[in-house]
Write an enzyme that holds these catalytic residues in place. Structure first.
Site, PDB file in Angstrom:
ATOM      1  N   CYS A 119       0.840  -1.200   0.000  1.00 32.73           N
ATOM      2  CA  CYS A 119       0.000   0.000   0.000  1.00 32.73           C
ATOM      3  C   CYS A 119       0.881   1.258   0.000  1.00 32.73           C
ATOM      4  CB  CYS A 119      -0.924  -0.041   1.230  1.00 32.73           C
ATOM      5  SG  CYS A 119      -2.131   1.278   1.273  1.00 32.73           S
ATOM      6  N   CYS A 120       1.916   1.269   0.867  1.00 31.68           N
ATOM      7  CA  CYS A 120       2.824   2.426   0.890  1.00 31.68           C
ATOM      8  C   CYS A 120       3.566   2.567  -0.438  1.00 31.68           C
ATOM      9  CB  CYS A 120       3.836   2.290   2.034  1.00 31.68           C
ATOM     10  SG  CYS A 120       3.226   2.820   3.645  1.00 31.68           S
ATOM     11  N   CYS A 130       7.238   4.223   6.400  1.00 29.33           N
ATOM     12  CA  CYS A 130       6.533   3.961   5.149  1.00 29.33           C
ATOM     13  C   CYS A 130       7.498   3.541   4.038  1.00 29.33           C
ATOM     14  CB  CYS A 130       5.733   5.176   4.715  1.00 29.33           C
ATOM     15  SG  CYS A 130       6.659   6.691   4.706  1.00 29.33           S
TER      16      CYS A 130
HETATM   17 FE1  SF4 Z   1      -1.352   2.791   2.906  1.00 25.22          FE
HETATM   18 FE2  SF4 Z   1       1.021   3.404   3.909  1.00 25.22          FE
HETATM   19 FE3  SF4 Z   1      -0.958   5.207   3.940  1.00 25.22          FE
HETATM   20 FE4  SF4 Z   1      -1.106   3.101   5.522  1.00 25.22          FE
HETATM   21  S1  SF4 Z   1       0.484   4.717   5.634  1.00 25.22           S
HETATM   22  S2  SF4 Z   1      -2.768   3.863   4.215  1.00 25.22           S
HETATM   23  S3  SF4 Z   1      -0.138   1.501   4.345  1.00 25.22           S
HETATM   24  S4  SF4 Z   1       0.023   4.386   2.152  1.00 25.22           S
END
Ligand code: SF4
Length: 237
Positions: free
Chosen positions: A123-124, A232
């Site tokens: 996701c990051c 992150c």
């Molecule tokens: Fe996604 Fe990273 Fe934001 Fe969490 S911190 S929502 S894992 S992008």
């Protein structure tokens, strides 16, 4: 001049600054960085409390500096509110909201719902790292608000760093600032800041991955709380 100080031509000839002066060398480092890189430097800001200090200092050096915010689409509404307040206070700054290629719906369709729970690193990668890489591509250098006391992994950060992840020079003017000094500066200059800081959130990221921090010795303990993840990935090489 900038050629001497690029990632590709890295040498250890970057200047040092007086860390005992009024801004602990931050203003001098910024002045040097903007003199050296001209328009080839950008500040990637999360608009956290260090970011507010940096924005005020940067605006003293370059009123129309470029700033990018990684707009993951899952930030707190208070974060967008402080960005609006900063735009009002510093109208000449060029603030860009960089979105990921995938919308949240597209991400859910491709990788499953709530990817931040199942695969936070992916996701990051999608919502922060790739957008930052794209944002930094045209520049020689970028600015970050890292402070040495924030964590062990940040304890050796210098004013100028060879950023192996993004192949850029990373400028960190606030390395010598303490948490108290950051706040003293914000109050002294009556700067707008994210209201969540007053509600137990010293470090603020995306909403699903940020909780209040109860550990005074670790102000980032509310980030990805309850998991092994602590960064992150923007500042890992
Ligand atoms: Fe996604 Fe990273 Fe934001 Fe969490 S911190 S929502 S894992 S992008």
């Amino acid at each position: 001049m900038a050629d001497l100080y690029t990632y590709e031509n890295w040498s250890d000839t970057f200047p040092e600054f007086d860390s005992e002066d009024e801004t602990k060398g931050a203003l001098s480092a910024l002045q040097w960085a903007y003199d050296t890189y001209g328009d080839s430097i950008i500040y990637a800001s999360s608009f956290g409390i260090e970011g507010i200090v940096l924005i005020d200092l940067i605006s003293k050096v370059k009123k129309d500096a470029e700033i990018v915010f990684l707009d993951t689409g899952v930030h707190f509404k208070e974060t967008y509110e402080v960005i609006d307040a900063i735009k009002e206070r510093f109208p000449d700054l060029r603030i860009r909201m960089k979105k990921p290629d995938l919308t949240l719906a597209e991400q859910a369709e491709k990788h499953g719902d709530e990817l931040w729970k199942s695969q936070p690193n992916l996701c990051c990668q999608i919502r922060k790292i790739i957008p930052l890489r794209e944002s930094l591509a045209p520049y020689d250098a970028w600015i970050s608000g890292l402070r040495r006391e924030q964590s062990e992994s940040r304890a050796n950060t210098n004013y100028f760093n060879k950023d192996e992840k993004f192949k850029k020079v990373k400028v960190c003017p606030l390395i010598h600032w303490s948490w108290k000094e950051v706040w003293r500066y914000v109050y002294k200059h009556d700067l707008p800041y994210n209201k969540l800081h007053d509600q137990g959130y010293p470090s603020i990221g995306c909403e699903p991955c940020t909780a209040p921090a109860y550990n005074v010795d670790d102000l980032r303990s509310g980030r990805w709380a309850g998991t092994q993840k602590v960064e992150c990935g923007l500042h890992e090489s």
